[in-house]
Design an enzyme around this catalytic site. Sequence first.
Site, mmCIF file in Angstrom:
data_model
loop_
_atom_site.group_PDB
_atom_site.id
_atom_site.type_symbol
_atom_site.label_atom_id
_atom_site.label_comp_id
_atom_site.label_asym_id
_atom_site.label_seq_id
_atom_site.Cartn_x
_atom_site.Cartn_y
_atom_site.Cartn_z
ATOM 1 N N SER A 19 -2.070 -24.437 6.158
ATOM 2 C CA SER A 19 -1.072 -23.509 6.065
ATOM 3 C C SER A 19 -0.394 -23.424 7.324
ATOM 4 O O SER A 19 -1.084 -23.546 8.551
ATOM 5 C CB SER A 19 -1.823 -22.120 5.597
ATOM 6 O OG SER A 19 -2.698 -21.740 6.539
ATOM 7 N N LYS A 95 -12.223 -13.659 9.864
ATOM 8 C CA LYS A 95 -12.486 -12.760 8.633
ATOM 9 C C LYS A 95 -12.664 -13.636 7.256
ATOM 10 O O LYS A 95 -13.162 -12.776 6.230
ATOM 11 C CB LYS A 95 -11.085 -11.826 8.489
ATOM 12 C CG LYS A 95 -9.807 -12.195 8.146
ATOM 13 C CD LYS A 95 -8.645 -11.117 8.031
ATOM 14 C CE LYS A 95 -7.401 -11.570 7.492
ATOM 15 N NZ LYS A 95 -7.405 -12.004 5.982
ATOM 16 N N ASP A 96 -12.349 -14.801 7.347
ATOM 17 C CA ASP A 96 -12.633 -15.529 6.087
ATOM 18 C C ASP A 96 -13.962 -16.406 5.931
ATOM 19 O O ASP A 96 -14.229 -16.785 5.189
ATOM 20 C CB ASP A 96 -11.439 -16.672 5.949
ATOM 21 C CG ASP A 96 -10.046 -15.892 5.634
ATOM 22 O OD1 ASP A 96 -9.984 -14.914 5.111
ATOM 23 O OD2 ASP A 96 -9.094 -16.801 6.127
ATOM 24 N N SER A 141 -6.843 -8.615 -1.018
ATOM 25 C CA SER A 141 -8.141 -8.057 -0.380
ATOM 26 C C SER A 141 -8.999 -6.833 -1.264
ATOM 27 O O SER A 141 -8.408 -5.894 -1.392
ATOM 28 C CB SER A 141 -7.753 -7.438 1.123
ATOM 29 O OG SER A 141 -8.693 -6.855 1.737
ATOM 30 N N LEU A 142 -10.281 -6.922 -1.402
ATOM 31 C CA LEU A 142 -11.062 -6.026 -2.073
ATOM 32 C C LEU A 142 -11.113 -5.005 -1.221
ATOM 33 O O LEU A 142 -11.053 -3.683 -1.693
ATOM 34 C CB LEU A 142 -12.479 -6.493 -2.667
ATOM 35 C CG LEU A 142 -13.251 -5.865 -3.477
ATOM 36 C CD1 LEU A 142 -12.498 -5.447 -4.842
ATOM 37 C CD2 LEU A 142 -14.576 -6.567 -4.010
ATOM 38 N N ARG A 143 -11.207 -5.130 0.074
ATOM 39 C CA ARG A 143 -11.172 -4.040 0.841
ATOM 40 C C ARG A 143 -9.889 -3.190 1.006
ATOM 41 O O ARG A 143 -10.046 -1.933 1.140
ATOM 42 C CB ARG A 143 -11.473 -4.682 2.373
ATOM 43 C CG ARG A 143 -11.737 -3.436 3.473
ATOM 44 C CD ARG A 143 -10.776 -3.646 4.594
ATOM 45 N NE ARG A 143 -10.029 -4.647 5.141
ATOM 46 C CZ ARG A 143 -8.869 -4.557 5.572
ATOM 47 N NH1 ARG A 143 -8.197 -3.525 5.966
ATOM 48 N NH2 ARG A 143 -7.966 -5.650 5.915
ATOM 49 N N ARG A 144 -8.725 -3.679 1.281
ATOM 50 C CA ARG A 144 -7.598 -3.211 1.246
ATOM 51 C C ARG A 144 -7.341 -2.459 -0.115
ATOM 52 O O ARG A 144 -7.011 -1.410 -0.298
ATOM 53 C CB ARG A 144 -6.460 -4.149 1.425
ATOM 54 C CG ARG A 144 -6.492 -4.583 2.948
ATOM 55 C CD ARG A 144 -5.260 -5.456 3.067
ATOM 56 N NE ARG A 144 -5.214 -5.897 4.742
ATOM 57 C CZ ARG A 144 -4.923 -7.317 4.814
ATOM 58 N NH1 ARG A 144 -4.625 -8.034 3.917
ATOM 59 N NH2 ARG A 144 -5.006 -7.650 6.054
ATOM 60 N N ARG A 161 -1.644 -12.890 -4.116
ATOM 61 C CA ARG A 161 -2.313 -13.815 -3.240
ATOM 62 C C ARG A 161 -1.217 -14.637 -2.536
ATOM 63 O O ARG A 161 0.142 -14.591 -3.041
ATOM 64 C CB ARG A 161 -3.061 -14.870 -4.191
ATOM 65 C CG ARG A 161 -4.404 -13.944 -4.569
ATOM 66 C CD ARG A 161 -5.228 -15.148 -5.187
ATOM 67 N NE ARG A 161 -5.924 -15.849 -4.020
ATOM 68 C CZ ARG A 161 -6.645 -15.723 -3.325
ATOM 69 N NH1 ARG A 161 -7.090 -14.223 -3.309
ATOM 70 N NH2 ARG A 161 -7.058 -16.179 -2.135
ATOM 71 N N GLY A 162 -1.560 -15.793 -1.756
ATOM 72 C CA GLY A 162 -0.375 -16.732 -1.165
ATOM 73 C C GLY A 162 -0.295 -16.366 0.377
ATOM 74 O O GLY A 162 -0.718 -15.311 1.012
ATOM 75 N N VAL A 164 2.199 -15.834 3.646
ATOM 76 C CA VAL A 164 3.361 -14.821 4.217
ATOM 77 C C VAL A 164 4.741 -15.042 3.382
ATOM 78 O O VAL A 164 5.195 -14.223 2.778
ATOM 79 C CB VAL A 164 3.535 -14.904 5.498
ATOM 80 C CG1 VAL A 164 4.636 -13.679 5.909
ATOM 81 C CG2 VAL A 164 2.421 -14.576 6.529
ATOM 82 N N GLN A 165 4.973 -16.451 3.292
ATOM 83 C CA GLN A 165 6.139 -16.702 2.725
ATOM 84 C C GLN A 165 6.361 -16.400 1.173
ATOM 85 O O GLN A 165 7.213 -16.051 0.513
ATOM 86 C CB GLN A 165 6.681 -18.158 3.048
ATOM 87 C CG GLN A 165 7.005 -18.572 4.397
ATOM 88 C CD GLN A 165 5.823 -18.739 5.239
ATOM 89 O OE1 GLN A 165 4.670 -18.754 4.781
ATOM 90 N NE2 GLN A 165 5.907 -18.777 6.531
ATOM 91 N N THR A 166 5.005 -16.834 0.611
ATOM 92 C CA THR A 166 4.902 -16.744 -1.005
ATOM 93 C C THR A 166 4.932 -15.159 -1.158
ATOM 94 O O THR A 166 5.690 -14.751 -1.990
ATOM 95 C CB THR A 166 3.583 -17.383 -1.198
ATOM 96 O OG1 THR A 166 3.639 -18.747 -0.986
ATOM 97 C CG2 THR A 166 3.232 -17.055 -2.620
ATOM 98 N N ARG A 167 4.384 -14.229 -0.395
ATOM 99 C CA ARG A 167 4.179 -13.022 -0.596
ATOM 100 C C ARG A 167 5.613 -12.152 -0.519
ATOM 101 O O ARG A 167 5.840 -11.347 -1.260
ATOM 102 C CB ARG A 167 3.155 -12.257 0.264
ATOM 103 C CG ARG A 167 1.632 -12.704 0.161
ATOM 104 C CD ARG A 167 0.697 -12.012 0.950
ATOM 105 N NE ARG A 167 -0.610 -12.650 0.701
ATOM 106 C CZ ARG A 167 -1.711 -12.125 0.833
ATOM 107 N NH1 ARG A 167 -1.675 -10.885 1.195
ATOM 108 N NH2 ARG A 167 -2.975 -13.062 0.899
ATOM 109 N N CYS A 254 -16.760 -11.508 -0.511
ATOM 110 C CA CYS A 254 -15.549 -11.070 -0.802
ATOM 111 C C CYS A 254 -15.701 -10.135 -2.050
ATOM 112 O O CYS A 254 -14.657 -9.551 -2.565
ATOM 113 C CB CYS A 254 -14.697 -12.234 -1.461
ATOM 114 S SG CYS A 254 -15.579 -13.187 -2.694
#
Length: 320
Positions: A19, A95-96, A141-144, A161-162, A164-167, A254
């Site tokens: 990515s 964070k991953d 994100s489950l947290r968000r 999901r995806g 930045v461009q995909t989102r 996750c």
Amino acid sequence: MTTDLPTPASPLKIGTRGSLLALAQAYETRSRLMAAFDLPEEAFEIVVIKTTGDDRSLIDADKPLKELGGKGLFTKEIEEDMLTGKIDIAVHSMKDMPVEQPPGLVLDTYLPREDVRDAFVSLNHDSLASLPEGARVGSSSLRRRAQLKARRPDLQVVEFRGNVQTRMKKLGDGVADATFLAMAGLRRLGMTEVVKSAIEVEDVLPAVAQGAIGIERRSDDSRAAEMLAAIHDVQTGQRLAAERAFLAGLDGSCETPIAGLAELDGTMLRLRGEILRPDGSEVLTADRTAPIEDGAKLGAEMAADLRAEAGEGFFDWITG
């Protein structure tokens, strides 16, 4: 150094996902190593590794990460290639990363931490507070998702999901009215123009290790160990020691909505933590300080106390 430095003829191989953000992080790692040892760019080889988590069909399916296999989706193939010697080091978004590494691998090098905040991203709205009732917010994100349900239960939360461009394309297509991204990633990509507002940590606590880049190596690779020691950021390491101990004490994955942030002030470390039911119906928090050298102990103790306060089955709820 006591070992030979890499050369263009025998480069150090840096493994990364493909990515744009992952590549930006790998390039930053390469630049820091070049500067630390006065080496040419050709002394390093960026090796792009496709992970299960990069599967286009999984991204388009917008399924929760826990249904797809968890954080290991983004690391398994990279770590396998490192263990077999195809690459020498691997660059990760911390964070991953799972809290434990496979036998034979070590994760103990961190670059200076970026902005830890979440970013509110929308084409038509300026902030979370300005979203109208019933608006759709996308996040994988489950947290968000849990934090959002706790703060704005009137909103619809959809899987999203995806990269930045995909989102951004999904926002344009009307899949959601807004989403959240990490400020750190947008800064590294030079894409802060998509940010409508940064969400302060006092309002929404970030993911554990958000904004930090970690570099993994084989435990028996002395050359990599010596080179990485030269670019390791001690303060980031101190902060992550506390945060990841907190995560580990909660069996963080996750599947568990957990937030945490450690900050340094002189010789002291402040650790804030938060655990949530996946539906946002209950939020438990803690905020403590300790000497920096006791950060990992503080994280473990805080996790144990929150687990006790939460009681049995706190994380067993199924998201709606």
